[in-house]
Motif scaffolding. Structure first.
Motif, PDB file in Angstrom:
ATOM      1  N   LEU A   1      94.860  74.797  36.168  1.00  0.00           N
ATOM      2  CA  LEU A   1      94.483  74.423  37.605  1.00  0.00           C
ATOM      3  C   LEU A   1      93.337  73.500  37.676  1.00  0.00           C
ATOM      4  O   LEU A   1      92.374  73.524  36.830  1.00  0.00           O
ATOM      5  CB  LEU A   1      94.129  75.854  38.258  1.00  0.00           C
ATOM      6  CG  LEU A   1      93.739  75.749  39.704  1.00  0.00           C
ATOM      7  CD1 LEU A   1      94.860  75.553  40.132  1.00  0.00           C
ATOM      8  CD2 LEU A   1      93.275  77.355  40.160  1.00  0.00           C
ATOM      9  N   GLY A   2      93.479  72.552  38.305  1.00  0.00           N
ATOM     10  CA  GLY A   2      92.550  71.482  38.528  1.00  0.00           C
ATOM     11  C   GLY A   2      92.606  70.620  39.732  1.00  0.00           C
ATOM     12  O   GLY A   2      93.309  70.713  40.389  1.00  0.00           O
ATOM     13  N   GLU A   3      91.914  69.654  40.144  1.00  0.00           N
ATOM     14  CA  GLU A   3      91.848  68.608  40.947  1.00  0.00           C
ATOM     15  C   GLU A   3      92.451  67.265  40.262  1.00  0.00           C
ATOM     16  O   GLU A   3      92.073  66.937  39.187  1.00  0.00           O
ATOM     17  CB  GLU A   3      90.606  68.351  41.701  1.00  0.00           C
ATOM     18  CG  GLU A   3      90.028  69.581  42.305  1.00  0.00           C
ATOM     19  CD  GLU A   3      88.702  69.428  43.016  1.00  0.00           C
ATOM     20  OE1 GLU A   3      88.218  68.226  42.636  1.00  0.00           O
ATOM     21  OE2 GLU A   3      88.310  70.176  43.726  1.00  0.00           O
ATOM     22  N   ILE A   4      93.402  66.598  40.971  1.00  0.00           N
ATOM     23  CA  ILE A   4      93.895  65.478  40.505  1.00  0.00           C
ATOM     24  C   ILE A   4      92.975  64.393  40.228  1.00  0.00           C
ATOM     25  O   ILE A   4      93.252  63.452  39.359  1.00  0.00           O
ATOM     26  CB  ILE A   4      95.200  65.023  41.354  1.00  0.00           C
ATOM     27  CG1 ILE A   4      95.879  64.036  40.583  1.00  0.00           C
ATOM     28  CG2 ILE A   4      94.774  64.323  42.660  1.00  0.00           C
ATOM     29  CD1 ILE A   4      97.316  63.813  41.343  1.00  0.00           C
ATOM     30  N   GLU A   5      91.821  64.435  41.091  1.00  0.00           N
ATOM     31  CA  GLU A   5      90.994  63.406  40.934  1.00  0.00           C
ATOM     32  C   GLU A   5      89.775  63.680  39.740  1.00  0.00           C
ATOM     33  O   GLU A   5      88.872  63.020  39.659  1.00  0.00           O
ATOM     34  CB  GLU A   5      89.966  63.078  42.387  1.00  0.00           C
ATOM     35  CG  GLU A   5      90.900  62.694  43.507  1.00  0.00           C
ATOM     36  CD  GLU A   5      91.425  63.748  44.155  1.00  0.00           C
ATOM     37  OE1 GLU A   5      91.467  64.961  43.797  1.00  0.00           O
ATOM     38  OE2 GLU A   5      92.256  63.479  45.176  1.00  0.00           O
ATOM     39  N   ASN A   6      89.765  65.075  39.390  1.00  0.00           N
ATOM     40  CA  ASN A   6      88.826  65.491  38.607  1.00  0.00           C
ATOM     41  C   ASN A   6      89.644  66.185  37.401  1.00  0.00           C
ATOM     42  O   ASN A   6      89.434  67.587  37.500  1.00  0.00           O
ATOM     43  CB  ASN A   6      87.641  66.396  39.088  1.00  0.00           C
ATOM     44  CG  ASN A   6      86.921  65.298  39.934  1.00  0.00           C
ATOM     45  OD1 ASN A   6      86.076  64.443  39.370  1.00  0.00           O
ATOM     46  ND2 ASN A   6      86.848  65.527  41.228  1.00  0.00           N
ATOM     47  N   LEU A   7      90.451  65.838  36.510  1.00  0.00           N
ATOM     48  CA  LEU A   7      91.365  66.477  35.737  1.00  0.00           C
ATOM     49  C   LEU A   7      90.333  67.527  34.834  1.00  0.00           C
ATOM     50  O   LEU A   7      89.287  66.992  34.120  1.00  0.00           O
ATOM     51  CB  LEU A   7      92.154  65.514  34.956  1.00  0.00           C
ATOM     52  CG  LEU A   7      93.152  64.934  35.638  1.00  0.00           C
ATOM     53  CD1 LEU A   7      93.929  63.977  34.986  1.00  0.00           C
ATOM     54  CD2 LEU A   7      94.126  65.824  36.558  1.00  0.00           C
ATOM     55  N   PRO A   8      90.847  68.687  34.564  1.00  0.00           N
ATOM     56  CA  PRO A   8      90.241  69.515  33.528  1.00  0.00           C
ATOM     57  C   PRO A   8      90.777  69.194  32.241  1.00  0.00           C
ATOM     58  O   PRO A   8      91.010  70.353  31.386  1.00  0.00           O
ATOM     59  CB  PRO A   8      90.462  70.892  34.094  1.00  0.00           C
ATOM     60  CG  PRO A   8      91.937  70.616  34.861  1.00  0.00           C
ATOM     61  CD  PRO A   8      91.998  69.286  35.020  1.00  0.00           C
ATOM     62  N   LEU A   9      90.514  68.117  31.490  1.00  0.00           N
ATOM     63  CA  LEU A   9      90.632  67.838  30.328  1.00  0.00           C
ATOM     64  C   LEU A   9      89.629  66.792  29.699  1.00  0.00           C
ATOM     65  O   LEU A   9      89.128  66.310  30.425  1.00  0.00           O
ATOM     66  CB  LEU A   9      92.072  67.023  30.332  1.00  0.00           C
ATOM     67  CG  LEU A   9      93.198  67.730  30.810  1.00  0.00           C
ATOM     68  CD1 LEU A   9      94.520  66.864  30.596  1.00  0.00           C
ATOM     69  CD2 LEU A   9      93.633  68.881  29.587  1.00  0.00           C
ATOM     70  N   ALA A  10      89.601  67.022  28.546  1.00  0.00           N
ATOM     71  CA  ALA A  10      88.428  66.075  27.666  1.00  0.00           C
ATOM     72  C   ALA A  10      89.097  64.614  27.630  1.00  0.00           C
ATOM     73  O   ALA A  10      90.501  64.565  27.771  1.00  0.00           O
ATOM     74  CB  ALA A  10      88.203  66.618  26.245  1.00  0.00           C
ATOM     75  N   ASP A  11      88.274  63.948  27.528  1.00  0.00           N
ATOM     76  CA  ASP A  11      88.876  62.461  27.124  1.00  0.00           C
ATOM     77  C   ASP A  11      89.798  62.186  25.956  1.00  0.00           C
ATOM     78  O   ASP A  11      89.789  63.081  25.082  1.00  0.00           O
ATOM     79  CB  ASP A  11      87.746  61.410  26.911  1.00  0.00           C
ATOM     80  CG  ASP A  11      86.580  61.349  28.037  1.00  0.00           C
ATOM     81  OD1 ASP A  11      86.818  61.891  28.891  1.00  0.00           O
ATOM     82  OD2 ASP A  11      85.499  60.643  27.955  1.00  0.00           O
ATOM     83  N   ASN A  12      90.685  61.261  26.001  1.00  0.00           N
ATOM     84  CA  ASN A  12      91.762  61.030  25.010  1.00  0.00           C
ATOM     85  C   ASN A  12      92.396  62.389  24.646  1.00  0.00           C
ATOM     86  O   ASN A  12      92.555  62.502  23.101  1.00  0.00           O
ATOM     87  CB  ASN A  12      90.862  60.296  24.031  1.00  0.00           C
ATOM     88  CG  ASN A  12      90.367  59.281  24.367  1.00  0.00           C
ATOM     89  OD1 ASN A  12      90.978  58.106  25.119  1.00  0.00           O
ATOM     90  ND2 ASN A  12      89.025  59.083  24.156  1.00  0.00           N
ATOM     91  N   THR A  13      92.788  63.157  25.227  1.00  0.00           N
ATOM     92  CA  THR A  13      93.732  64.383  24.695  1.00  0.00           C
ATOM     93  C   THR A  13      94.992  64.543  25.121  1.00  0.00           C
ATOM     94  O   THR A  13      95.727  65.359  24.464  1.00  0.00           O
ATOM     95  CB  THR A  13      92.846  65.616  25.445  1.00  0.00           C
ATOM     96  OG1 THR A  13      92.946  65.600  26.808  1.00  0.00           O
ATOM     97  CG2 THR A  13      91.367  65.875  24.790  1.00  0.00           C
ATOM     98  N   ALA A  14      95.357  63.949  25.911  1.00  0.00           N
ATOM     99  CA  ALA A  14      97.106  63.729  26.352  1.00  0.00           C
ATOM    100  C   ALA A  14      97.885  62.967  26.236  1.00  0.00           C
ATOM    101  O   ALA A  14      97.411  61.626  26.025  1.00  0.00           O
ATOM    102  CB  ALA A  14      97.119  63.994  27.846  1.00  0.00           C
TER     103      ALA A  14
END
Length: 155
Positions: free
Chosen positions: A21-34
């Motif tokens: 769950l997160g905001e599309i402008e502030n994704l709850p993922l670390a850099d370079n992970t997807a």
């Protein structure tokens, strides 16, 4: 929705997916992970689309892909349509012109940007706002971009 998606992933035995769950402008993922970002008609709901594409670029691994579907404008929308709450909530009133969208995606750092408007989408979009002539201005499009394998360091 997140809980339902997690249950469906368990039921379907899909161990390689994750839902957050997160905001599309502030994704709850670390850099370079997807590896891939997919989306279906939600970017138009954001008041800050350039930020959305910068976030997508940030979280993708080098070589990662953006593969989304959204509504795009083929002609400049009249102000009356842009400020109509029902059209904005329906992903039509905030649609960007194809070339503006292409520039946003390229400015975020993506290469191999392809935006393919789907004329046949007018058939179902017409039903989203009956009697409103929205299909004179918008269509659905497939939108793709790639994060380069190598990004030279700054400075």
């Amino acid at each position: 929705m997140v809980s339902k998606a997690r249950r469906n992933a368990l039921k379907g035995n899909y161990p390689n997916v994750e839902f957050r769950l997160g905001e599309i402008e502030n994704l709850p993922l670390a850099d370079n992970t997807a590896d891939v970002i997919i989306s279906n008609c939600v970017i138009n709901l954001s008041p800050d689309k350039p930020r959305v594409f910068k976030e997508a670029f940030r979280v993708l691994k080098p070589g990662g892909r953006l593969a989304i579907s959204d509504v795009v404008a083929t002609l400049e929308l009249p102000q009356k349509m842009r400020t109509d709450a029902a059209l904005v909530a329906g992903c039509m009133g905030n649609a960007s012109l194809v070339e503006e969208l292409r520039e946003m995606i390229k400015n975020a750092g993506f290469t191999d940007v392809h935006i393919e408007p789907r004329e046949e989408s007018k058939e179902f979009i017409r039903d989203w706002a009956p009697g409103r002539d929205v299909t004179d201005y918008v269509v659905s499009a497939s939108i793709e971009g790639k994060k380069p394998e190598y990004i030279p360091p700054c400075g």
